[in-house]
Each structure stands twice: as C-alpha cells, then as structure tokens.
Design a protein around this motif. Sequence first.
Motif, PDB file in Angstrom:
ATOM      1  N   VAL A  68     -11.897   8.862 -12.850  1.00 58.30           N
ATOM      2  CA  VAL A  68     -11.261  10.133 -13.210  1.00 58.30           C
ATOM      3  C   VAL A  68     -11.285  11.115 -12.043  1.00 58.30           C
ATOM      4  O   VAL A  68     -10.264  11.722 -11.708  1.00 58.30           O
ATOM      5  CB  VAL A  68     -11.960  10.751 -14.443  1.00 58.30           C
ATOM      6  CG1 VAL A  68     -11.447  12.162 -14.707  1.00 58.30           C
ATOM      7  CG2 VAL A  68     -11.737   9.878 -15.663  1.00 58.30           C
ATOM      8  N   LEU A  69     -12.440  11.268 -11.390  1.00 59.65           N
ATOM      9  CA  LEU A  69     -12.591  12.287 -10.351  1.00 59.65           C
ATOM     10  C   LEU A  69     -12.218  11.801  -8.956  1.00 59.65           C
ATOM     11  O   LEU A  69     -11.884  12.609  -8.099  1.00 59.65           O
ATOM     12  CB  LEU A  69     -14.038  12.800 -10.326  1.00 59.65           C
ATOM     13  CG  LEU A  69     -14.544  13.492 -11.580  1.00 59.65           C
ATOM     14  CD1 LEU A  69     -15.993  13.894 -11.406  1.00 59.65           C
ATOM     15  CD2 LEU A  69     -13.685  14.686 -11.934  1.00 59.65           C
ATOM     16  N   GLY A  70     -12.339  10.505  -8.722  1.00 59.96           N
ATOM     17  CA  GLY A  70     -12.103   9.968  -7.388  1.00 59.96           C
ATOM     18  C   GLY A  70     -13.413   9.805  -6.640  1.00 59.96           C
ATOM     19  O   GLY A  70     -14.437  10.406  -6.968  1.00 59.96           O
ATOM     20  N   SER A  71     -13.364   8.995  -5.597  1.00 61.06           N
ATOM     21  CA  SER A  71     -14.587   8.661  -4.861  1.00 61.06           C
ATOM     22  C   SER A  71     -15.190   9.854  -4.131  1.00 61.06           C
ATOM     23  O   SER A  71     -16.406  10.021  -4.091  1.00 61.06           O
ATOM     24  CB  SER A  71     -14.292   7.558  -3.847  1.00 61.06           C
ATOM     25  OG  SER A  71     -13.876   6.397  -4.499  1.00 61.06           O
ATOM     26  N   ARG A  72     -14.351  10.675  -3.566  1.00 61.40           N
ATOM     27  CA  ARG A  72     -14.850  11.796  -2.754  1.00 61.40           C
ATOM     28  C   ARG A  72     -15.649  12.792  -3.597  1.00 61.40           C
ATOM     29  O   ARG A  72     -16.760  13.177  -3.231  1.00 61.40           O
ATOM     30  CB  ARG A  72     -13.666  12.476  -2.096  1.00 61.40           C
ATOM     31  CG  ARG A  72     -14.041  13.515  -1.116  1.00 61.40           C
ATOM     32  CD  ARG A  72     -12.805  14.107  -0.499  1.00 61.40           C
ATOM     33  NE  ARG A  72     -13.043  14.411   0.891  1.00 61.40           N
ATOM     34  CZ  ARG A  72     -12.134  14.792   1.727  1.00 61.40           C
ATOM     35  NH1 ARG A  72     -10.880  14.885   1.335  1.00 61.40           N
ATOM     36  NH2 ARG A  72     -12.434  15.069   2.962  1.00 61.40           N
ATOM     37  N   LEU A  73     -15.092  13.201  -4.713  1.00 67.61           N
ATOM     38  CA  LEU A  73     -15.774  14.172  -5.566  1.00 67.61           C
ATOM     39  C   LEU A  73     -16.984  13.547  -6.257  1.00 67.61           C
ATOM     40  O   LEU A  73     -18.010  14.211  -6.447  1.00 67.61           O
ATOM     41  CB  LEU A  73     -14.808  14.737  -6.603  1.00 67.61           C
ATOM     42  CG  LEU A  73     -15.270  15.942  -7.403  1.00 67.61           C
ATOM     43  CD1 LEU A  73     -15.716  17.067  -6.481  1.00 67.61           C
ATOM     44  CD2 LEU A  73     -14.181  16.416  -8.327  1.00 67.61           C
TER      45      LEU A  73
END
Length: 75
Positions: free
Chosen positions: A53-58
């Motif tokens: 949902v948020l992505g790897s970076r976040l």
Amino acid sequence: MLGFVCFMGPGLFNALNGLGGGQLDAMTSANSNAAVYATFAFSAFFAGSINNVLGSRLTLLLGSTGYALCVGSCF
C-alpha cells in the motif's frame, strides 16, 4: 540503501541485545525482549500488505523510525 539497512539491522540489534538491555535485573531484560519479539511477530504479519500500500520507500522510513524508538526505549 536497502542492502545497507538489511545488513546493519540484525547486527545492531544483536549488539544492543548483547549488552543485556541496560537493565540491572535479568527479568526486566527478558520481559523487554519478549515485548520486542511479540511486536516483531505482530508487525511482520502485516508488513507485506503495508509495503504494497505505502511502497518500499515509505515503509523503510517507518521501519527505521520504529527501530530508533525501540532502541531508545528498550535498551
């Protein structure tokens, strides 16, 4: 950066855990380790969904912030 985080994370955790948790009483250290591992088990169950949902970076940002809070409070 991901490789650096994955490489350094377990080593730092083991080094801090080897210090005994900074507690005078062994039972307090054991209880804090039990709380940390229970939190790891709970969050690991949802980590894949959160990453999708948020992505790897976040997700890495939230994880590293949580790790800093863990080190500051438990050890």
